[in-house]
Design a protein around this motif. Sequence first.
Motif, PDB file in Angstrom:
ATOM      1  N   ILE A  72       2.684  -4.338  -1.130  1.00 25.52           N
ATOM      2  CA  ILE A  72       1.416  -4.244  -1.838  1.00 25.52           C
ATOM      3  C   ILE A  72       0.855  -5.660  -1.924  1.00 25.52           C
ATOM      4  O   ILE A  72       1.508  -6.548  -2.468  1.00 25.52           O
ATOM      5  CB  ILE A  72       1.606  -3.655  -3.249  1.00 25.52           C
ATOM      6  CG1 ILE A  72       2.322  -2.297  -3.163  1.00 25.52           C
ATOM      7  CG2 ILE A  72       0.269  -3.517  -3.963  1.00 25.52           C
ATOM      8  CD1 ILE A  72       2.655  -1.684  -4.503  1.00 25.52           C
ATOM      9  N   GLU A  74      -0.681  -7.609  -3.602  1.00 26.46           N
ATOM     10  CA  GLU A  74      -1.116  -8.040  -4.934  1.00 26.46           C
ATOM     11  C   GLU A  74       0.061  -8.747  -5.590  1.00 26.46           C
ATOM     12  O   GLU A  74       1.211  -8.453  -5.281  1.00 26.46           O
ATOM     13  CB  GLU A  74      -1.487  -6.824  -5.808  1.00 26.46           C
ATOM     14  CG  GLU A  74      -2.554  -5.918  -5.253  1.00 26.46           C
ATOM     15  CD  GLU A  74      -3.958  -6.493  -5.422  1.00 26.46           C
ATOM     16  OE1 GLU A  74      -4.110  -7.549  -6.068  1.00 26.46           O
ATOM     17  OE2 GLU A  74      -4.914  -5.876  -4.887  1.00 26.46           O
ATOM     18  N   GLU A  76       2.928  -9.489  -8.258  1.00 26.41           N
ATOM     19  CA  GLU A  76       3.850  -8.558  -8.926  1.00 26.41           C
ATOM     20  C   GLU A  76       3.297  -8.075 -10.273  1.00 26.41           C
ATOM     21  O   GLU A  76       3.443  -6.908 -10.640  1.00 26.41           O
ATOM     22  CB  GLU A  76       5.210  -9.276  -9.030  1.00 26.41           C
ATOM     23  CG  GLU A  76       6.184  -8.757 -10.045  1.00 26.41           C
ATOM     24  CD  GLU A  76       5.962  -9.400 -11.400  1.00 26.41           C
ATOM     25  OE1 GLU A  76       6.130  -8.686 -12.393  1.00 26.41           O
ATOM     26  OE2 GLU A  76       5.581 -10.591 -11.456  1.00 26.41           O
ATOM     27  N   VAL A  79       0.940  -5.242  -9.663  1.00 25.85           N
ATOM     28  CA  VAL A  79       1.641  -4.042  -9.194  1.00 25.85           C
ATOM     29  C   VAL A  79       2.193  -3.255 -10.377  1.00 25.85           C
ATOM     30  O   VAL A  79       2.122  -2.027 -10.417  1.00 25.85           O
ATOM     31  CB  VAL A  79       2.786  -4.429  -8.231  1.00 25.85           C
ATOM     32  CG1 VAL A  79       3.652  -3.213  -7.899  1.00 25.85           C
ATOM     33  CG2 VAL A  79       2.225  -5.052  -6.968  1.00 25.85           C
ATOM     34  N   PHE A  85      -0.793   1.897  -8.582  1.00 25.32           N
ATOM     35  CA  PHE A  85       0.315   1.614  -7.674  1.00 25.32           C
ATOM     36  C   PHE A  85       1.544   2.450  -8.020  1.00 25.32           C
ATOM     37  O   PHE A  85       2.265   2.910  -7.131  1.00 25.32           O
ATOM     38  CB  PHE A  85       0.652   0.123  -7.688  1.00 25.32           C
ATOM     39  CG  PHE A  85      -0.501  -0.722  -7.243  1.00 25.32           C
ATOM     40  CD1 PHE A  85      -1.045  -0.566  -5.982  1.00 25.32           C
ATOM     41  CD2 PHE A  85      -1.070  -1.658  -8.088  1.00 25.32           C
ATOM     42  CE1 PHE A  85      -2.123  -1.334  -5.563  1.00 25.32           C
ATOM     43  CE2 PHE A  85      -2.150  -2.429  -7.680  1.00 25.32           C
ATOM     44  CZ  PHE A  85      -2.680  -2.264  -6.417  1.00 25.32           C
ATOM     45  N   LEU A 107       8.323  -7.480  -3.346  1.00 20.16           N
ATOM     46  CA  LEU A 107       7.399  -8.040  -4.336  1.00 20.16           C
ATOM     47  C   LEU A 107       7.064  -9.487  -4.003  1.00 20.16           C
ATOM     48  O   LEU A 107       7.823 -10.174  -3.333  1.00 20.16           O
ATOM     49  CB  LEU A 107       8.017  -7.964  -5.723  1.00 20.16           C
ATOM     50  CG  LEU A 107       8.155  -6.557  -6.307  1.00 20.16           C
ATOM     51  CD1 LEU A 107       8.835  -6.599  -7.663  1.00 20.16           C
ATOM     52  CD2 LEU A 107       6.794  -5.880  -6.433  1.00 20.16           C
ATOM     53  N   SER A 133      -3.485  -2.099  -0.479  1.00 20.30           N
ATOM     54  CA  SER A 133      -4.286  -3.041  -1.272  1.00 20.30           C
ATOM     55  C   SER A 133      -4.607  -4.322  -0.498  1.00 20.30           C
ATOM     56  O   SER A 133      -4.631  -5.414  -1.070  1.00 20.30           O
ATOM     57  CB  SER A 133      -3.583  -3.377  -2.590  1.00 20.30           C
ATOM     58  OG  SER A 133      -4.533  -3.816  -3.532  1.00 20.30           O
TER      59      SER A 133
END
Lengths: 347, 347
Positions: A72, A74, A76, A79, A85, A107, A133
């Motif tokens: 992802i 983004e 952590e 998330v 998410f 992560l 994302s």
Amino acid sequence: MPEAASRPTLEAVAARAGVSRATVSRVVNGEAGVREALAAKVRRAVQELGYVPNRAARSLVTRRHDAVAVVIAEPETRVFGDPFFALQLRGISKELTARDVQLVLLLMEGRDDHERVGRYLAGGHVDGALVFSLHLDDPLPGIIHGAGVPTVFGGRPGWAGGADSVRYVDCDNRGGAHQAVRHLVGLGRRRLAHITGPLDQTSAVDRLDGYRDLVPDAGPELVAEGDFTLAGGERAMRLLLDRRPDVDAVFAANDVSASGALRVLREAGRRVPQDVAVVGFDDMLPVAEQAEPSLTTVRQEIEGMGRLMAAMLLRGHGRVQDAAAGAGEAGPDRVVLPTALVRRESA
Amino acid sequence: MPEAASRPTLEAVAARAGVSRATVSRVVNGEAGVREALAAKVRRAVQELGYVPNRAARSLVTRRHDAVAVVIAEPETRVFGDPFFALQLRGISKELTARDVQLVLLLMEGRDDHERVGRYLAGGHVDGALVFSLHLDDPLPGIIHGAGVPTVFGGRPGWAGGADSVRYVDCDNRGGAHQAVRHLVGLGRRRLAHITGPLDQTSAVDRLDGYRDLVPDAGPELVAEGDFTLAGGERAMRLLLDRRPDVDAVFAANDVSASGALRVLREAGRRVPQDVAVVGFDDMLPVAEQAEPSLTTVRQEIEGMGRLMAAMLLRGHGRVQDAAAGAGEAGPDRVVLPTALVRRESA
């Protein structure tokens, strides 16, 4: 007796269950196409005999790790802070668990960590990656391409040619925006504002385009940039009230920023929906249900998108003869899911 | 010129920064012990020359993956639903990122998935594992031991001999309970109830023991079993009010279940703290601050525990000569962190 000889074999399971080896193999590998009654017999025989598929040995032959990475793009904190998410991961987790494939969530703190994620993907630790994302200038797609692992993206890629060259699952963001705006217009609203998402993501751009399709003469003062967060929704709503105190409807690009808009409208003494009608996007529970008033919104199947991404990535993954099977199973490489308007109190 | 020759070397970085090779190595590997002024020089030289440490090559020599797995013995929905885990992961993520080590979160749906997690750990994908939220009968410790990867546990292990044989980080759960109960007794409360956590976890057992240490004559009707969730706190509080309508204080084993207790007390028309004083455990923000009334609680350093677990696991990880260095650096194998009472409105 040597230990190896005492381990129950696939053949023993087949004999006990009274089915073919192929059927046992399919059930054990979590493939579809076996009647539930037969599958139950196989599972019972597996349990009674204590059969354990020799995955380590199989991995040497097939070079499979039975693991899929989720990336992802983004930090952590985001998330774990945004329930979107969690929902998408729930869908992915269900699908992977059903196939006994390990979900490996990678992560990171920020963009400086993209290279390290790429190294892990390239290091032979997973069979593929699910990536979501993405932002327009993310270096991740290039890094992931370089890592050489099969990938499915969540959301249409924004880079030139990306949407035609990669596999992805998305929802109909533009069509969903049409549903929101049509509903507000149908309520007789005339001064429709839009709170956008971060405009370096295609989902946000598509929703803005959908709004503009149906409100082509809306002035720029009716569009305020948000970022899918509560604080961003609050900021954008304050700006809109400041610029256009006569605004009578707001379409926010997601439920979380719509909640921020509701909070600011309440503080400003505007009644929702009487003075200002508000529509969100996502239908994320409990955000949309617990908003005050509860949120009319455009529903997208977030958990379903996660499941579908995982299924698309693993298409054919259960087959030992992957390589021999050639091009793999048929199935679309791009899926765009429909949306639906969900009416509650806010519009 | 061959590409390899054009890549800047460690020596070139050392020359440019005017420091020794060892200093460059320490900075690049994220080790401590380099003065900030020197480290800044090295980072500048690294940036100017575009130096990239050849980790792939190093990995072949040291067999390092520069990745650490985190295993939380809870279903994925719990991991994303309880902010406790997000906080602990934040601490771990910060510590690993500072050392350029990848955080690999292994998610699961239930206990049936423990074997698969063990296979991944044993498969040579990570340098070690951080494991938390173990329950007493979890098969995970045995599976992880079998996987043969270095491990640090979050929370004291509950199995026989576990606490003496493994590395772990915990907080002083029993001492923290003493702080909570002493505070309530100091307020003049006489009928002190306790809402426990899940009693198959040592943290919950230790907090119950701490309560019993100071309220040895409390009847069993003053103790109600919870499970660290909001719904569990609500159920337990209803039971307590039913059994002992004269209860005047509650010590809940965590902030989330304390929030559930507050909700039930409000519905029952009891004023907090006037009629019933409530103390939680964790000092988890924003749960404790946003509770109504805001929650007096026992603070533990959740994020700090995460950081410490990661640091303990990676002790010596930054050194290329790990194997040659022998037994590794000194440092305790078990750390129990102190707690502190944080006063707000609820007690």
